[in-house]
Design a protein around this motif. Structure first.
Motif, PDB file in Angstrom:
ATOM      1  N   VAL A 198       0.792  -1.228   0.000  1.00  0.00           N
ATOM      2  CA  VAL A 198       0.000   0.000   0.000  1.00  0.00           C
ATOM      3  C   VAL A 198       0.828   1.285   0.000  1.00  0.00           C
ATOM      4  O   VAL A 198       0.306   2.351  -0.340  1.00  0.00           O
ATOM      5  CB  VAL A 198      -0.973   0.018   1.214  1.00  0.00           C
ATOM      6  N   ALA A 199       2.091   1.222   0.422  1.00  0.00           N
ATOM      7  CA  ALA A 199       2.894   2.444   0.513  1.00  0.00           C
ATOM      8  C   ALA A 199       3.517   2.768  -0.840  1.00  0.00           C
ATOM      9  O   ALA A 199       4.652   2.381  -1.142  1.00  0.00           O
ATOM     10  CB  ALA A 199       3.978   2.288   1.578  1.00  0.00           C
ATOM     11  N   GLU A 200       2.761   3.490  -1.644  1.00  0.00           N
ATOM     12  CA  GLU A 200       3.254   3.854  -2.978  1.00  0.00           C
ATOM     13  C   GLU A 200       4.404   4.863  -2.854  1.00  0.00           C
ATOM     14  O   GLU A 200       4.397   5.741  -1.996  1.00  0.00           O
ATOM     15  CB  GLU A 200       2.120   4.463  -3.795  1.00  0.00           C
ATOM     16  N   GLU A 201       5.368   4.738  -3.724  1.00  0.00           N
ATOM     17  CA  GLU A 201       6.565   5.557  -3.632  1.00  0.00           C
ATOM     18  C   GLU A 201       6.260   7.039  -3.784  1.00  0.00           C
ATOM     19  O   GLU A 201       6.866   7.882  -3.126  1.00  0.00           O
ATOM     20  CB  GLU A 201       7.581   5.123  -4.689  1.00  0.00           C
ATOM     21  N   GLU A 202       5.275   7.381  -4.638  1.00  0.00           N
ATOM     22  CA  GLU A 202       4.956   8.785  -4.869  1.00  0.00           C
ATOM     23  C   GLU A 202       4.346   9.431  -3.626  1.00  0.00           C
ATOM     24  O   GLU A 202       4.635  10.594  -3.309  1.00  0.00           O
ATOM     25  CB  GLU A 202       3.986   8.918  -6.046  1.00  0.00           C
ATOM     26  N   ARG A 203       3.502   8.714  -2.938  1.00  0.00           N
ATOM     27  CA  ARG A 203       2.796   9.274  -1.778  1.00  0.00           C
ATOM     28  C   ARG A 203       3.576   9.107  -0.483  1.00  0.00           C
ATOM     29  O   ARG A 203       3.523   9.958   0.407  1.00  0.00           O
ATOM     30  CB  ARG A 203       1.425   8.610  -1.616  1.00  0.00           C
ATOM     31  N   PHE A 204       4.269   7.978  -0.338  1.00  0.00           N
ATOM     32  CA  PHE A 204       4.976   7.668   0.909  1.00  0.00           C
ATOM     33  C   PHE A 204       6.421   7.264   0.598  1.00  0.00           C
ATOM     34  O   PHE A 204       6.801   6.108   0.787  1.00  0.00           O
ATOM     35  CB  PHE A 204       4.274   6.523   1.644  1.00  0.00           C
ATOM     36  N   PRO A 205       7.231   8.192   0.110  1.00  0.00           N
ATOM     37  CA  PRO A 205       8.587   7.821  -0.329  1.00  0.00           C
ATOM     38  C   PRO A 205       9.447   7.212   0.776  1.00  0.00           C
ATOM     39  O   PRO A 205      10.191   6.264   0.531  1.00  0.00           O
ATOM     40  CB  PRO A 205       9.163   9.143  -0.833  1.00  0.00           C
TER      41      PRO A 205
END
Length: 249
Positions: A198-205
């Motif tokens: 769930v931790a997408e790189e764009e939102r949660f780098p």
């Protein structure tokens, strides 16, 4: 600072713990005493949890009527205070280990965590007031002894001991809840695996990096059940050491 002449009025449970209250209204029952009642209650709590402890259940365990117990213990709340004090049995013989305040405080903290593990029902106890039972105060006395070589003020020492004690209870409670969930058949959550999902790189780098670095994966279970707690303690001790250094200057 001179001690005040005003005498504090002890709650009934503390009067009993400190030997300032006579037991029984119509005389004691032969073969029954406070120690036997508390020992039975602790045995029940260790086997089945704190919720299983009741005056009736303890009375059955010691082979007397419930009314007989009330000659020694006023109510369940008082019994809980007696149990808390009994959980620290052995503290009178406990000796600090180490040559420095840090090593001595570490031994104090680990002994406390291990005592909670032996009496895991403690994490279910209400914590409305600071522990004031004889064994509890003796434990705090030993903690202050561990910090005796530092230049910390008395208030700072008490806060340090409170911080460590609170974390010991939190750590034990988390371990207890995890064990209860496992016993109930709950599927353990793989936190890192879910982060990767769930931790997408764009939102949660930052979280994305942590999830995929492998460094946050759950460690393999080892021989030390308190390994994570030891890590926490070392971090806390680093902070306390900084406080000690500031007090010197």
């Amino acid at each position: 600072m001179a001690e005040s002449d005003d005498r504090a009025v002890l709650p009934p449970s503390l009067e009993l713990l400190w030997g300032r209250r006579e037991v029984g209204r119509r005389g004691p029952k032969p073969g029954l005493n406070v120690d036997a009642i508390v020992a039975a209650a602790v045995e029940i709590a260790n086997a089945e949890g704190l919720d299983a402890v009741s005056m009736a259940r303890v009375a059955k365990a010691v082979g007397f009527t419930t009314m007989s117990l009330y000659r020694y213990v006023t109510n369940k709340d008082e019994l809980l205070q007696l149990m808390w004090n009994a959980s620290a049995d052995g503290v009178m013989e406990f000796e600090l280990e180490g040559e420095t305040w840090r090593s001595r405080l570490l031994s104090w903290a680990m002994a406390q965590r291990e005592a909670i593990a032996r009496n895991i029902w403690i994490v279910q106890m209400p914590m409305a007031t600071p522990p004031l039972a004889p064994n509890s105060l003796r434990w705090m006395e030993v903690g202050l002894e561990a910090l005796g070589d530092t230049e910390l003020g008395d208030g700072e020492k008490m806060r340090v001991l409170g911080l460590i004690s609170s974390h010991a209870l939190i750590d034990a409670r988390m371990a207890y809840d995890a064990q209860q969930a496992k016993g109930a058949g709950a599927v353990p959550i793989d936190y890192t695996a879910i982060l990767r999902e769930v931790a997408e790189e764009e939102r949660f780098p930052h979280l994305h990096r942590v999830a995929w670095s492998g460094e946050a994966d759950d460690p393999e279970p080892g021989d030390d059940p308190f390994a994570e707690y030891r890590f926490d303690l070392e971090v806390m001790l680093d902070g306390i050491e900084a406080l000690v250094e500031r007090s010197r200057s």
